[in-house]
Design an enzyme around this catalytic site. Sequence first.
Site, PDB file in Angstrom:
ATOM      1  N   LYS A 112      73.278  26.479  10.316  1.00 14.47           N
ATOM      2  CA  LYS A 112      74.553  26.829   9.694  1.00 14.47           C
ATOM      3  C   LYS A 112      74.365  27.726   8.471  1.00 14.47           C
ATOM      4  O   LYS A 112      75.275  28.444   8.076  1.00 14.47           O
ATOM      5  CB  LYS A 112      75.324  25.562   9.349  1.00 14.47           C
TER       6      LYS A 112
HETATM    7  C1  LIG Z   1      76.373  22.196  13.865  1.00 13.13           C
HETATM    8  C2  LIG Z   1      75.110  21.917  14.618  1.00 13.13           C
HETATM    9  C3  LIG Z   1      75.036  22.049  16.027  1.00 13.13           C
HETATM   10  C4  LIG Z   1      76.254  22.392  16.881  1.00 13.13           C
HETATM   11  O1  LIG Z   1      76.672  23.731  16.726  1.00 13.13           O
HETATM   12  P1  LIG Z   1      78.115  24.217  17.232  1.00 13.13           P
HETATM   13  O2  LIG Z   1      78.251  25.611  16.735  1.00 13.13           O
HETATM   14  O3  LIG Z   1      79.109  23.269  16.632  1.00 13.13           O
HETATM   15  O4  LIG Z   1      78.118  24.157  18.731  1.00 13.13           O
HETATM   16  C5  LIG Z   1      73.807  21.835  16.632  1.00 13.13           C
HETATM   17  N1  LIG Z   1      72.712  21.482  15.915  1.00 13.13           N
HETATM   18  C6  LIG Z   1      72.745  21.353  14.578  1.00 13.13           C
HETATM   19  C7  LIG Z   1      71.500  20.955  13.860  1.00 13.13           C
HETATM   20  C8  LIG Z   1      73.926  21.564  13.872  1.00 13.13           C
HETATM   21  O5  LIG Z   1      73.959  21.415  12.537  1.00 13.13           O
END
Ligand SMILES: *Cc1c(COP(=O)(O)O)cnc(C)c1O
Length: 462
Positions: A112
């Site tokens: 993120k």
């Molecule tokens: C947020 C997250 C996901 C999922 O991603 P999306 O964009 O919501 O599909 C997967 N793995 C980790 C470690 C995350 O923080």
Amino acid sequence: MRYISTRGQAPALSFEEVVLTGMASDGGLYVPETIPTLSTEDLEAMAGLSYAEIAFRVMKPFVGGEIDDATFRNLVEDAYSTFSHEAVVPLNQLSSNHFLLELFHGPTLAFKDVALQLLGRILDHFLAKRGERAVIMGATSGDTGSAAIEGCRHCDNLDIFILHPHKRVSEVQRRQMTSVLADNVFNIAIEGDFDDAQAMVKASFADQTFLNGTRLVAVNSINWARIMAQVVYYVASAVALGAPHREVSFSVPSANFGNVFAGYVAYRMGLPVKQFVVATNANDILHRTLADNDFSKQALKATLAPSMDIVVSSNFERLLFEAYDRDGDAVRDLLERFQHEPAVLAEAPLARLREKFVSHSVDDDTILEVIREAHGGTKELLDPHTATGYRAAERVRADASTPMITLATAHPAKFADAVLQAGFEGVPLPAHMADLLEREERYTVLPAELEAVQAFVAEQRR
Ligand SMILES: *Cc1c(COP(=O)(O)O)cnc(C)c1O
């Protein structure tokens, strides 16, 4: 570049407006009116360029001239200078044709950061230009909160308030948020659970009068700029493996579908992608929809991959909009039905999705097994989210001759519990975070009462 709503009834907006707005007024999500294209020559010219330069070139058409080139280049370079690996998102070869795209070298060790480091800077730029300030409010059970805080800590025109359930997030995740001592960062520990925190944030967006006219901004993955920033690493990794002259496939640990949807945008821009593998944990709405046309909510399950624990997948709506040939009425109709009862997709749109997407669901026992198995075969320690992607890639890939890129969405040290359960000794935090457990913390404990939270936000914002 104009942006339109997936439900067809909200006004079209500019890039600047869309970044500051979040959800559309008709309940839909904003998408570009036309998807820009990358020609064969554009992709060829990216070979060997820095990540920041590729990022600039991929994102420029989405910004549509609303930030001048020199300024935008600076924002991008600044955002990715916070990553601890020179390649920003290095590709790591696991076996003969399976690669790991390491998206966890940012400040909070999860993917993120790639989007939120940039989003904070873009927001701050637009607010400065307008002479405005804004407040960010969000609820988190872990990853998003710390990434949003790190993305905004240096923003002069933003105050960020992140609510987390008191005593219900892991120590590493809490400290990643509460040890940021910047004047514009406010951590609120709610005496309640995640749903209480989330409900208070939703209510604050629905009625913003407590802020007396100051804008409230959402930084969750409904914000288009997050999707845009994620398109880049699909392009950069495919180019590193020979695009445009060689097709690749991607396996993506998925929850709200923002990440894999960004990959789909890269494909629609012209990146040669054979297949997207959608990996889920036991919260498998995406897998049930793609495999069995069962588009329905099921009770939340707490899993070893907590950042993928969801009931509904908000960004799936953006893909449905494409599958339904951009028919906003059909999307609105489907999603309104889905709110109240199990739904099914019409045949033609589902068939269209299945041309590019396959899926696989991985339960907790299997996650532990995969962590052990992958380490045995490759010496690589996977985090539990990445483990779902790794297993799905091996199980449902179309062929072994197309390079498979599994997205590593978090560093294993961030989810040490699962790694310990899989039978390994702990994983040390990377050097720049080694003292995390000794750092000073700052947060405010508040009751799960909307008035108390809103009064705190109104009083503390600068
Ligand atoms: C947020 C997250 C996901 C999922 O991603 P999306 O964009 O919501 O599909 C997967 N793995 C980790 C470690 C995350 O923080």
